[in-house]
Enzyme design. Structure first.
Site, PDB file in Angstrom:
ATOM      1  N   PHE A  43      13.033  -5.429  -2.384  1.00 38.79           N
ATOM      2  CA  PHE A  43      12.406  -4.499  -1.441  1.00 38.79           C
ATOM      3  C   PHE A  43      11.154  -3.933  -2.096  1.00 38.79           C
ATOM      4  O   PHE A  43      11.081  -3.857  -3.330  1.00 38.79           O
ATOM      5  CB  PHE A  43      13.365  -3.351  -1.091  1.00 38.79           C
ATOM      6  CG  PHE A  43      14.310  -3.691   0.032  1.00 38.79           C
ATOM      7  CD1 PHE A  43      15.345  -4.590  -0.155  1.00 38.79           C
ATOM      8  CD2 PHE A  43      14.141  -3.118   1.286  1.00 38.79           C
ATOM      9  CE1 PHE A  43      16.201  -4.923   0.882  1.00 38.79           C
ATOM     10  CE2 PHE A  43      14.998  -3.436   2.328  1.00 38.79           C
ATOM     11  CZ  PHE A  43      16.029  -4.331   2.132  1.00 38.79           C
ATOM     12  N   ASN A  80      15.791  10.139  -6.543  1.00 36.04           N
ATOM     13  CA  ASN A  80      14.908   9.941  -5.387  1.00 36.04           C
ATOM     14  C   ASN A  80      15.750  10.120  -4.130  1.00 36.04           C
ATOM     15  O   ASN A  80      16.972  10.180  -4.211  1.00 36.04           O
ATOM     16  CB  ASN A  80      14.253   8.550  -5.471  1.00 36.04           C
ATOM     17  CG  ASN A  80      15.302   7.462  -5.529  1.00 36.04           C
ATOM     18  OD1 ASN A  80      16.041   7.247  -4.587  1.00 36.04           O
ATOM     19  ND2 ASN A  80      15.400   6.781  -6.675  1.00 36.04           N
TER      20      ASN A  80
HETATM   21  N1  CTP Z   1      13.650  -2.540  -9.068  1.00 40.67           N
HETATM   22  C1  CTP Z   1      14.456  -2.891 -10.112  1.00 40.67           C
HETATM   23  N2  CTP Z   1      14.430  -2.186 -11.280  1.00 40.67           N
HETATM   24  C2  CTP Z   1      13.584  -1.161 -11.431  1.00 40.67           C
HETATM   25  C3  CTP Z   1      12.742  -0.795 -10.366  1.00 40.67           C
HETATM   26  C4  CTP Z   1      12.810  -1.499  -9.185  1.00 40.67           C
HETATM   27  O1  CTP Z   1      15.226  -3.836  -9.988  1.00 40.67           O
HETATM   28  N3  CTP Z   1      13.564  -0.499 -12.573  1.00 40.67           N
HETATM   29  C5  CTP Z   1      13.686  -3.332  -7.822  1.00 40.67           C
HETATM   30  C6  CTP Z   1      14.019  -2.545  -6.562  1.00 40.67           C
HETATM   31  O2  CTP Z   1      15.401  -2.564  -6.291  1.00 40.67           O
HETATM   32  C7  CTP Z   1      13.228  -3.277  -5.482  1.00 40.67           C
HETATM   33  C8  CTP Z   1      12.019  -3.828  -6.236  1.00 40.67           C
HETATM   34  O3  CTP Z   1      12.370  -3.850  -7.610  1.00 40.67           O
HETATM   35  O4  CTP Z   1      13.937  -4.385  -4.961  1.00 40.67           O
HETATM   36  C9  CTP Z   1      10.757  -3.017  -6.068  1.00 40.67           C
HETATM   37  O5  CTP Z   1      11.039  -1.663  -6.320  1.00 40.67           O
HETATM   38  P1  CTP Z   1       9.946  -0.531  -6.068  1.00 40.67           P
HETATM   39  O6  CTP Z   1      10.544   0.804  -6.410  1.00 40.67           O
HETATM   40  O7  CTP Z   1       9.312  -0.713  -4.731  1.00 40.67           O
HETATM   41  O8  CTP Z   1       8.810  -0.918  -7.117  1.00 40.67           O
HETATM   42  P2  CTP Z   1       8.695  -0.925  -8.668  1.00 40.67           P
HETATM   43  O9  CTP Z   1       8.885  -2.325  -9.127  1.00 40.67           O
HETATM   44  O10 CTP Z   1       9.576   0.113  -9.284  1.00 40.67           O
HETATM   45  O11 CTP Z   1       7.167  -0.558  -8.844  1.00 40.67           O
HETATM   46  P3  CTP Z   1       6.384   0.821  -8.490  1.00 40.67           P
HETATM   47  O12 CTP Z   1       7.387   1.928  -8.691  1.00 40.67           O
HETATM   48  O13 CTP Z   1       5.273   0.833  -9.428  1.00 40.67           O
HETATM   49  O14 CTP Z   1       5.952   0.688  -7.042  1.00 40.67           O
END
Ligand code: CTP
Length: 399
Positions: free
Chosen positions: A322, A208
């Site tokens: 976040f 990303n």
């Molecule tokens: N995060 C994490 N592990 C993952 C995905 C996300 O620890 N596999 C953490 C990120 O670092 C962030 C939070 O969870 O602090 C939310 O991440 P985000 O990408 O906004 O959301 P997701 O939980 O991945 O959900 P979605 O992609 O469905 O929005």
């Protein structure tokens, strides 16, 4: 931190004196009021007019200059300083400081000062390694001076070794640290930052656009506040902040392993990383050659690292996440806050200009467990980091 602060910059007579000009420019740009004090030898290397023009203030050089001394007396210069930096510091000024000699403008100011003093040595490697210089530096350290170690490399005298003035970024960061109250002293803070790379062959991966800037800003500001900072970083071109423990990882699984190993001992965990939610089921050891037709890649779910931390968190540990969204910002963020059992979540809308991936600024909402919310205007990521850490400090104080 530098905005509105008075920094006295002592310049002494070494070849690196010309670099003081860049330091003055950077401090002025950051909003500091810079008062340059030069020794007689420094004036052989760089003109007072250069530093006067850059600082916008008369340069103090002569204790017995009747005009200047009546306008800005040397004791007044020492009193007004929030910080004093000696750049470059020759073996001679270091010896004078250690012995308490006050025979010119700079040494007099240094002796009368109560502000923190930062010394940035630069000299020939043999001079630097000389036990007398090392003993004098140790004396200054014991008296509370901050010494910015010189770097190794080719020196002006063509010798190789330690003696080059530290990099500008190190000098600036040291000034920030010296001026920042140590409100997180004794606290261990883990910050994750950047993207993950999920490879499907040795030359291709899913990722990303995260650059890590928000996480690196958090690590920088936490370290400035004297926390012990562990930065778990995905691939990025950013330089690690001064004095943090950097743990480099590439994949989400590696990030999980690293963070799980550190988490128990942490007082604060901030997950700013853009963790990949999926990884290719198989990573080919060789480059996948193109063939007729489409290519289908099966993806497996990666663990949710933050949700795991939420389940295992110990009493008193502060957990912050976040939420990167493109729609329904508050609802989605609230859901993550609850599901991952966080103290608060920092939500940003990725499609807002000046917000999210790769920007130097961010516009965020900070949402708490009880549903209350602070909407912050767009501001530089370092200031966002400061706002987040202020709220974390309040939580730490209340537990
Ligand atoms: N995060 C994490 N592990 C993952 C995905 C996300 O620890 N596999 C953490 C990120 O670092 C962030 C939070 O969870 O602090 C939310 O991440 P985000 O990408 O906004 O959301 P997701 O939980 O991945 O959900 P979605 O992609 O469905 O929005």
């Amino acid at each position: 931190m530098l905005d509105g602060k008075t920094i006295v910059l002592g310049v002494t007579g070494g070849i690196a004196a010309y670099k003081a000009a860049e330091v003055v420019r950077s401090f002025v740009k950051a909003g500091a009021n810079v008062q340059v004090v030069m020794t007689a030898n420094a004036r052989q290397f760089v003109s007072p007019l250069t530093l006067q023009t850059l600082s916008g203030q008369p340069v103090c050089t002569d204790l017995f200059d009747l005009g200047l001394e009546s306008q800005i007396g040397h004791i007044q210069v020492a009193r007004a300083a929030h910080l004093i930096m000696v750049i470059p510091a020759t073996a001679n000024i270091i010896a004078k400081m250690a012995a308490g000699i006050a025979d010119d403008y700079l040494t007099t100011v240094l002796l009368a000062a109560t502000a923190p003093i930062v010394v940035c040595p630069a000299m020939n490697v043999k001079m630097y390694e000389n036990p007398v210089v090392q003993r004098n530096l140790e004396t200054l350290r014991q008296r509370g001076c901050i010494i910015v170690e010189p770097e190794a490399g080719e020196l002006a005298c063509k010798e190789e070794g330690t003696g080059r003035l530290a990099e500008l970024t190190t000098i600036l960061e040291t000034a920030h640290r010296a001026l920042t109250p140590g409100s997180l002293a004794g606290r261990r803070v883990l910050v994750s930052a950047g993207p993950t790379w999920e490879a499907f062959d040795p030359v291709r991966y899913i990722s990303n656009p995260s650059t890590g800037k928000m996480g690196y800003a958090l690590a920088t500001v936490a370290a400035r506040r004297s926390a012990e900072v562990h930065l778990v970083s995905g691939p990025t071109y950013l330089h690690p902040p001064l004095g943090v423990h950097l743990h480099r990882i590439v994949t989400a699984l590696q990030m999980e392993e690293c963070i799980t190993g550190l988490a128990r001992d942490m007082d604060v965990i901030i997950m700013a990383a853009a963790v990949g939610d999926y990884r290719p089921a198989e990573a080919s050891p060789h480059k996948v050659k193109k063939a007729e037709g489409d290519l289908w890649v099966q993806l497996l779910r990666n663990p949710d690292i933050l949700a795991g931390l939420g389940q295992r968190r110990r009493d008193g540990q502060v957990l912050v996440g976040f939420a990167a969204e493109t729609e329904n910002l508050v609802e989605n963020a609230m859901q993550k806050l609850t599901q991952k059992r966080l103290d608060f979540i920092v939500a940003n809308n990725l499609v807002n200009p000046g917000s999210g991936f790769g920007c130097d600024t961010n516009e965020v909402k900070i949402i708490r467990k009880d549903g209350s919310m602070d909407e912050l205007p767009r501001m530089p990521k370092e200031r966002v980091a400061g706002e987040i850490l202020n709220r974390i400090e309040s939580l730490l104080a209340s537990t």
